[in-house]
Scaffold this active site. Structure first.
Site, mmCIF file in Angstrom:
data_model
loop_
_atom_site.group_PDB
_atom_site.id
_atom_site.type_symbol
_atom_site.label_atom_id
_atom_site.label_comp_id
_atom_site.label_asym_id
_atom_site.label_seq_id
_atom_site.Cartn_x
_atom_site.Cartn_y
_atom_site.Cartn_z
ATOM 1 N N ARG A 95 20.945 126.484 59.199
ATOM 2 C CA ARG A 95 22.397 126.325 59.338
ATOM 3 C C ARG A 95 22.948 125.353 58.297
ATOM 4 O O ARG A 95 24.071 125.524 57.809
ATOM 5 C CB ARG A 95 22.763 125.874 60.752
ATOM 6 C CG ARG A 95 22.708 127.031 61.738
ATOM 7 C CD ARG A 95 23.477 126.749 63.006
ATOM 8 N NE ARG A 95 23.542 127.959 63.830
ATOM 9 C CZ ARG A 95 24.499 128.857 63.784
ATOM 10 N NH1 ARG A 95 25.509 128.678 62.940
ATOM 11 N NH2 ARG A 95 24.482 129.925 64.551
ATOM 12 N N SER A 114 22.758 136.699 56.318
ATOM 13 C CA SER A 114 22.753 135.363 55.706
ATOM 14 C C SER A 114 21.492 134.599 56.088
ATOM 15 O O SER A 114 20.800 134.022 55.224
ATOM 16 C CB SER A 114 23.990 134.578 56.139
ATOM 17 O OG SER A 114 25.166 135.189 55.683
ATOM 18 N N HIS A 145 23.152 127.378 55.184
ATOM 19 C CA HIS A 145 24.245 128.340 55.330
ATOM 20 C C HIS A 145 25.594 127.675 55.102
ATOM 21 O O HIS A 145 26.530 128.296 54.560
ATOM 22 C CB HIS A 145 24.185 128.955 56.729
ATOM 23 C CG HIS A 145 25.206 130.020 56.962
ATOM 24 N ND1 HIS A 145 26.327 129.821 57.727
ATOM 25 C CD2 HIS A 145 25.272 131.306 56.531
ATOM 26 C CE1 HIS A 145 27.044 130.930 57.763
ATOM 27 N NE2 HIS A 145 26.424 131.845 57.049
#
Length: 514
Positions: free
Chosen positions: A332, A309, A335
């Site tokens: 993040r 990812s 994500h």
């Protein structure tokens, strides 16, 4: 609790019964498979029928206590050929015969039983030699022959076979009490056991009774040889009951179990009044050929999922405008929402990430009782923060549900989310603030800081929505009052992103955090 959509049952039991006169485990003994829709199986091998009854009743009691409904299959005949009940009890139907058998069968705690003597008593209801045969004891029993009678079937005696045995040719006649494949002893001891169990647990007996209102447990006759045994090294009996519960669970999940249960209505009247039937016998091929669920190919290793990812984000997102320290946080955030284009809307003050990590580090690096609250505007934000990554003394704090907040909101003429920030003030100095839902909370915090509230070490501003969200984040970016900040311009944001920003400060990259 409620069963899955379309399912008739919450669990499935298959019992391989035994008429053994002594305790026995292993091959040719009692095996019980219990399976839940989640495909979790418990396999048991009680040594006696008394133990088996206790375990079945306990299982059903636990299921009833939480509102679950169980389908229980037993591999012995539930009935006898048409006319048997009338001849033995003077009444038609299955129920009088079940009561009569249960009244006659005597069971000792270690499997001793009088099934052969009971067969002789039942034979006395017929002229000449009765239909039961196969005395398996060394002593002779008056009225119970060791060999099968050659004539009278369907005349002075009931037919030799039920409708079930004419449909499933390999199934044995119910009159035979001993010898290879005999089921007569299992039927007598099994029916006696079920007659007691059904009254204690309120079960419906299929196909004699309807399936009830959707809550009663259901007992059905099964013939495990309709299916291939499950693979493995266990005794065949164990692998057979495993195969049965697996098939019942699959049929129910696919909405096809109801069709096999409803097939009783298409059978001769004697089947659902006296003889009973084997579950699946109306369409054995359909019962056998339940397709195996599709197994999808996908990555299952959490660490590999994170690595892939983050690598994808770094390859697809333009992070060139962000400092090296800010890029892990940006990754993040992306994500958390799955949108690489949010990178262009991330705004943060110089040194914001460093300020947040320093605040965490000050608490993590001290042995004192110093604490660091992470003030969250909602429980959703707090729940998204990975607790195991937080050093001792660092913890999320949510004041939204404090009892004083509703009245405080009324006095201030604002939302509960905004009023809840008033309760942060005493511990706000040097804290971290993570706002993922309410624009009013961010606006009220900025107003408070402008009025002289203590200053947090970092504000993570990610309100989401269509009213005030974009405006509150624009205000943070334009007038942070000297407080380090990270925000995402526009309407996008939310709890997951606010929590992800906190996790970036404590986990960074390379962890397997979820």
């Amino acid at each position: 609790m409620t069963r899955g959509e379309g399912r008739l049952f919450d669990g499935y039991v298959a019992v391989d019964w035994s008429a053994s006169g002594t305790p026995k485990t292993g091959p040719d003994s009692i095996w019980i498979s219990f399976r839940t829709p989640g495909d979790s199986e418990v396999l048991e091998n009680p040594g006696t029928r008394a133990e088996a009854v206790d375990r079945i009743e306990a299982l059903l009691a636990r299921a009833s206590a939480i509102g679950h409904r169980i389908l229980c299959g037993f591999d012995f005949p539930f009935g006898y050929p048409a006319g048997t009940a009338q001849a033995i009890t003077g009444e038609p139907g299955w129920a009088p015969l079940w009561r009569r058998i249960a009244a006659l069968i005597e069971e000792g705690p270690r499997n001793s039983n009088n099934r052969f003597d009971v067969a002789a008593i039942l034979n006395a209801s017929f002229p000449g030699e009765g239909p039961f045969w196969g005395n398996g004891l060394k002593r002779d029993i008056a009225g119970l022959a060791r060999t099968k009678r050659k004539d009278g079937w369907g005349e002075s005696l009931p037919p030799n076979a039920r409708h079930a045995e004419t449909r499933v040719r390999s199934a044995q006649e119910v009159w035979k009490l001993t010898g290879v494949g005999s089921v007569g002893g299992q039927a007598l001891t099994g029916i006696a056991a079920l007659e007691r169990i059904r009254h204690r647990c309120g079960a419906a007996i299929w196909p004699f009774e309807t399936l009830g209102d959707g809550t009663a447990h259901v007992f059905a006759e099964i013939y495990p040889s309709l299916l291939e045994p499950a693979p493995g090294d266990m005794p065949k009996d164990a692998r057979q009951v495993t195969a049965v519960t697996d098939r019942l669970a699959r049929l129910d999940a696919q909405g096809d179990l109801a069709r096999h249960l409803a097939a009783a209505g298409e059978m001769p009247v004697a089947v659902h009044t006296e003889e009973a039937m084997i579950l699946g016998m109306a369409d054995p091929e359909g019962f056998r050929s339940c397709p195996t669920p599709h197994v999808y190919e996908y990555e299952r290793d959490p660490a590999a999922i994170y690595r892939q990812s983050f690598a994808t984000i770094e390859a697809e997102a333009d992070l060139s405008a962000l400092s090296e320290a800010a890029r892990p946080l940006a990754i993040r955030l992306i994500h958390a929402c799955g949108m690489v284009d949010v990178a262009a809307d991330i705004r943060l003050s110089s040194g914001a990430v460093e300020a947040g990590r320093a605040a965490v580090g000050r608490v993590a690096g001290t042995a004192s009782d110093q604490t660091l609250p992470i003030f969250c505007d909602s429980e959703m934000v707090a729940r998204g923060i990975i607790a195991r990554a937080l050093p001792a003394g660092v913890s999320p704090v949510v004041t939204l549900n404090d009892p004083s907040v509703p009245d405080l909101a009324k006095r201030l003429g604002t939302t509960r989310s905004a009023a809840a920030t008033e309760l942060w003030r005493a511990r706000l100095e040097g804290s971290i603030v993570a706002i993922g839902n309410a624009p009013t909370a961010l606006f009220h915090l900025l107003e408070g800081i402008e009025r002289g509230w203590p200053r947090p070490a970092l504000i993570l501003g990610f309100p989401v929505g269509f009213v005030g969200a974009a405006e509150s984040k624009q205000a943070l970016a334009e007038r942070p009052h000297g407080v380090p900040f990270v925000t995402l311009l526009g309407r996008r944001g939310g709890s997951a992103m606010a929590a992800a920003a906190v996790n970036a400060l404590t986990l960074g990259l390379g962890g397997d955090g979820t």
